[in-house]
Write an enzyme that holds these catalytic residues in place. Structure first.
Site, PDB file in Angstrom:
ATOM      1  N   GLU A  49      45.086 -19.715  72.671  1.00 24.58           N
ATOM      2  CA  GLU A  49      44.444 -18.434  72.947  1.00 24.58           C
ATOM      3  C   GLU A  49      44.946 -17.941  74.296  1.00 24.58           C
ATOM      4  O   GLU A  49      44.928 -18.687  75.277  1.00 24.58           O
ATOM      5  CB  GLU A  49      42.931 -18.663  73.014  1.00 24.58           C
ATOM      6  CG  GLU A  49      42.088 -17.518  72.569  1.00 24.58           C
ATOM      7  CD  GLU A  49      40.620 -17.893  72.620  1.00 24.58           C
ATOM      8  OE1 GLU A  49      39.924 -17.381  73.501  1.00 24.58           O
ATOM      9  OE2 GLU A  49      40.180 -18.708  71.789  1.00 24.58           O
ATOM     10  N   ASP A  60      32.733 -12.772  80.379  1.00 19.43           N
ATOM     11  CA  ASP A  60      33.276 -13.968  81.010  1.00 19.43           C
ATOM     12  C   ASP A  60      32.594 -14.291  82.333  1.00 19.43           C
ATOM     13  O   ASP A  60      32.197 -13.400  83.091  1.00 19.43           O
ATOM     14  CB  ASP A  60      34.782 -13.791  81.241  1.00 19.43           C
ATOM     15  CG  ASP A  60      35.545 -13.751  79.933  1.00 19.43           C
ATOM     16  OD1 ASP A  60      35.390 -14.704  79.159  1.00 19.43           O
ATOM     17  OD2 ASP A  60      36.266 -12.772  79.678  1.00 19.43           O
TER      18      ASP A  60
END
Length: 273
Positions: A49, A60
């Site tokens: 990824e 995040d």
């Protein structure tokens, strides 16, 4: 059959789950991130990824936010990211590559142009964190036209009705966000994961990968056993950050330290699968 589907099918036949490490494009610089990218399959990555650096990565936590800032400072752009994937594909035509990021840079770039360039570079799937299924029809069409999977996120708070809607637009695999909150802050318990997976299995035939909060080899092994894969992001980025010098530049320890951690994760996944 796509690269993603082939890889999960091969792992299922082998009787184990996938290890899916994460790196941020151009973190801390283009050359170092490309070196890591190229070395990850041999170190145990089954799929990879790549984060598309963005100034406001709302899902995040601090570790990935800092990695995104380093990547942007080093000159990360979507064309630069595609260049990185093209360089990777010169020596690796088998490992599935997934881009993870946010919709704003894609809209600015142009959705169709983005999907065309991503496909040509050798990308297999997209995780667009802030694209709800109700607003994703244009992006889905562009992705389908270019052979790209749209990998959907589901969470512990996704109810049955919502789950049905989200999964009706999914392909490649399903990314199970194992906690409520941002990346890298805490971890779900084994009991929580074991309780969550039957509902997902009943709703889709796609493989399920668990992410958010997978830090240790033991957690990666458990997640890949319970589901079909484990995504490890913040833990690897924290190791990378810990090797940088005072100016945030890579040192001789940066690549070896991250790869050593990845090998430890891979060993646990293989033994625990």
């Amino acid at each position: 059959m796509s690269r993603i589907a082939r890889r999960f099918a091969a792992l299922k036949e082998a009787g184990r789950g996938a290890l899916i490490p994460y790196l941020e494009a151009c973190d801390p610089d283009f050359e170092t991130s490309l070196e890591l990218f190229r070395a990850m399959p041999e170190a145990g990555a089954d799929l990879i990824e790549i984060g598309m650096p963005f100034s406001d990565p709302s899902a995040d936590g601090p570790v990935i936010q800092q990695a995104a800032r380093r990547g942007l400072k080093a000159g990360a752009t979507l064309p630069r990211l595609f260049e990185m994937v093209r360089a990777f594909r010169k020596n690796d035509s088998d490992t599935p590559v997934i881009l993870m990021g946010y919709l704003n840079p894609i809209e600015v770039y142009g959705m169709l142009r983005f999907c065309e360039d991503a496909s040509r570079a050798g990308i297999d799937g997209l995780i667009i964190v802030d694209m709800p299924p109700e607003e994703g029809s244009v992006m889905r069409a562009c992705a389908a036209e270019n052979g790209l999977d749209i990998i959907r996120l589901v969470a512990p708070t996704t109810d049955d009705e919502r789950l049905k809607l989200v999964l009706s637009h999914a392909s490649g695999f399903v990314y199970y966000v194992s906690i409520t909150g941002i990346t890298g802050t805490r971890s779900a318990s084994v009991a929580d994961l074991e309780a969550a997976l039957p509902r997902l299995r009943a709703a889709t035939e796609l493989p399920v990968a668990i992410g958010f909060g997978i830090r240790t080899p033991e957690q990666a092994a458990e997640a890949s056993r319970i589901a079909d894969g484990a995504v490890v992001a913040s833990a690897l980025l924290a190791t990378l950050a810990g090797t940088l010098d005072a100016e945030g530049h890579a040192t001789a320890e940066t690549v070896p330290a991250v790869l050593a951690q990845l090998r430890g994760l891979a060993k646990a996944v293989r033994q625990g699968g």
